[in-house]
Design an enzyme around this catalytic site. Structure first.
Site: not given
Lengths: 336, 336
Positions: B304, B161
Site C-alpha cells: 500500500e 499498490e
C-alpha cells in the site's frame, strides 16, 4: 506488564483491515505500550528527549576528535535550539530536556536543569572515574528526573547525551558487562583516525586493568569506568520503568546505560524501545546484550538522542493505526 | 544530477554543529535531493503516495490468502481513509492518490482516478498476463500521473499498490530480471501456508516456462508475467525522474516496479529513495538488484506504500537540519 491489556490490543489489531501481523514492529510496539500502560494506547503520547551532559577526565589521553570544551558549548547550543536533536525533536513534537549532570565548566541558562554531581569525571585510565557515592547520586538524578517528567504528563521518554569522550567509558562498561575484548567495544566515536583508535583501545584496556571493576556490582562498574551522564541515563530508565513510562534508547552510549539499568533491575528491559543501529562499532553488541533489534539503519553516529527522535514517528504510527484504521466489519472487507 | 548543488549542500552540511558525516543517511539524502532539484532542499517537500490498484488472473491458481474481491473493497477503504496507508500518510502530511489501473470490478468514487487499462490481467500461468500494447499503456498511465502530480506542486512521491495476488507477478518479474531460481523470489505474500507457498512457486515456474519472457525487453517481461499496477508504478518512476521528482520505494512489489523502470532508463535509479526492508522473501534480492540499502527494518509486509510513508519523516529531517541547525561559527563551537 499487563497481560490483559496486551491481549486486548492484539485482538483489536487483528480486526484492522490488513493481513494479520503485517504491520510487524508497529503491532509489537502497540502491544508493548499497552502492557506498560495497562490499557490500549491509541493516541500518540507526550514525548521528551532527555539530554544528559557531562565531561570525562579521560579526554587527557587523547581519545576524542573534539576538544573537551565542546561539551559545554553544545549544551548552550541545545538550549538555543540549534543542535540536531532540537531539529529532530521539534519535527517529532517532542520537547528537549537538557541536564548538566557533570559538565566541567559552569553553564548558566534559565532552561538548563543543573543537577551537577561533580565537574566531570577523573581520568579512568589512572584510577576510578568517580566515587561509588557519586555514581549512586548520578543514578538518583536520573530516577528523580523521570519521576518529575512522568508527573508532568510525559508518556514517552528518549535518552540523549552529550559528553566529549563518552564513547570511551561506554566501551569500557560494555567490555566489562559483556566480558568482551575491549577491541570489540571500542570504535571511532566522533571520528578518530587509526592512531586515535589504537590509543583509545589501549586506554580502555588500561582502565579495566587498573580499576578491576566487579561486573556483578553495577555501581562499581559505573564508578570505576563509567560516566556521569551514563549513570544518569541508567537512572532515567529505572525511574521511567518504575512510573510505567516507556523509554526509546538512542545509540551506543544510551544502550550501554540501558544495560546498566537492566543489570540493576531486569524488569526495566520490558520498558525499552530500541531505535536505530549506530555506526559506532560496539552498538550492535550492546543491543545484542539486551536482546533488542534496531528499527532504523541510518548510518548515524551523532548521539544527543537523534536516532531515538527519528523513531518517534514509528511509535506514533503504532498508536494511530489503532484509533484510525477501519476494521474488516466496518469497511465490509472479506477476510482470508 | 546537479553536481554543483550537491557540492554546495555537502559544504553546508559540513558547517553544521555535528561531527562531519555523523548524520549518515540524512546527509546523503540531502545531497541526493539537491542533485535532483538543482539546489539545496532545506524545506520538506509536498508529498503524495500513489496507490495503484489492479487485479490478477493468476489468483485462480490459489496463490493468495485473500479472495480477489478484496482488491476493489480495499480501494473503497483507501478512498474512505480507513486503510493503514491513509493513517500513515496523514501522520506524515502526505496525500494519498488512489488509481484504478486494472481492478476487475467497477469501483466508483469521486476521488478515485480511473485509468483502467483492462479489468485485471489474464492468468500468467497459462499465457501472457496482458498484451504488449496494454503493458505500454499501463506504463504511460504512470508517466502521465507523475507529470500531473509534479505540475500540482508535489515534490516527493511514494509508490504504493493494492492487488490481491500481486506478489506472484512480482516474483516472476524479479526471477526473470535477476536470473534467479523462482524459489528465491517467491514468498508468503499476505500469509500463505507451506502448501500455498509450494503452489505459488510452481505457478511462477510455470509462468516463466510457458511465456518465455525476454529479460532484455522490459515490456515483454511486464506483458507476459507482470501486472498492471506494477507497470503503472514503473511508469510513475519514469515520469517522476523526467520531471525531477524523487520517489520513495515501498516494499517488494514497488521495488520490482523500480527494477523495471531502471531497465527502461538507468538514470531513473538516481531518483529512487529506498524505505524499508519488507518481510516478503524476495525483497532483499530486489533491493540488491538496484544497489539500494533500506533505512527501516520494521518487519512489515503490507504494501500500500506503508513502508514508504514511514520513511517520509527521515526525508523531512534531512531537509530540516539544513535550515534549522546552527553552524560551528554561529554557535561559537570549537571544531575538532
Amino acid at each position: 506488564l499487563d497481560e490483559a491489556a496486551m491481549k486486548e490490543t492484539e485482538r483489536r489489531l487483528g480486526r484492522l483491515t490488513k493481513p494479520p501481523g503485517s504491520l510487524g514492529r508497529l503491532e509489537s510496539l502497540a502491544v508493548q505500550l499497552a502492557g506498560i500502560a495497562g490499557a490500549t494506547v491509541d493516541r500518540p503520547p507526550r514525548k521528551a528527549v532527555v539530554v544528559m551532559a557531562a565531561d570525562h577526565g579521560v579526554c587527557e589521553e587523547g581519545v576524542s576528535a573534539f576538544p573537551q570544551e565542546v561539551t559545554g558549548q553544545m549544551v548552550l547550543n541545545f538550549l538555543a535550539g540549534g543542535a540536531a536533536i532540537n531539529v529532530l525533536a521539534r519535527q517529532a513534537g517532542a520537547e528537549v530536556v537538557c541536564v548538566d549532570i557533570g559538565v566541567k565548566s559552569e553553564v548558566a541558562h534559565e532552561s538548563l536543569l543543573v543537577r551537577k554531581v561533580r565537574a566531570g569525571t577523573a581520568n579512568l585510565a589512572r584510577g576510578a572515574a568517580m566515587t561509588r557515592d557519586e555514581a549512586a547520586r548520578a543514578v538518583e538524578v536520573g530516577i528523580g528526573l523521570a519521576e518529575e517528567l512522568a508527573a508532568r504528563g510525559i508518556g514517552l521518554l528518549a535518552t540523549g547525551e552529550m559528553g566529549i569522550g563518552n564513547t570511551t567509558p561506554s566501551a569500557a562498561m560494555l567490555a566489562v558487562f559483556g566480558e568482551l575484548d575491549p577491541a570489540e567495544a571500542v570504535g571511532r566515536g566522533t571520528g578518530l583516525d587509526d592512531e586515535g583508535l589504537r590509543r583509545k583501545y589501549e586506554t580502555v584496556k588500561r582502565a579495566i586493568e587498573t580499576n578491576r571493576p566487579n561486573r556483578d556490582d553495577v555501581l562499581d562498574v559505573i564508578a570505576k569506568v563509567g560516566g556521569l551522564e551514563i549513570a544518569g541515563l541508567a537512572g532515567l530508565i529505572l525511574g521511567a520503568a518504575a512510573r510505567g513510562v516507556p523509554v526509546v534508547i538512542d545509540g551506543f552510549i544510551s544502550t550501554v546505560a540501558a544495560i546498566a539499568a537492566v543489570r540493576f533491575a531486569p524488569i526495566a528491559r520490558e520498558y525499552l524501545i530500541p531505535s536505530h543501529l549506530s555506526e559506532e562499532r560496539g552498538h550492535r553488541l550492546a543491543l545484542r546484550e539486551l536482546g533488542l533489534e534496531p528499527m532504523l539503519n541510518l548510518e548515524m553516529r551523532l548521539g544527543e538522542g537523534t536516532g531515538a527522535a527519528l523513531a518517534f514517528p514509528v511509535i506514533d504510527a503504532a498508536c494511530n493505526v489503532l484509533s484510525q484504521m477501519a476494521t474488516f466489519d466496518s469497511a465490509g472487507i472479506s477476510e482470508g
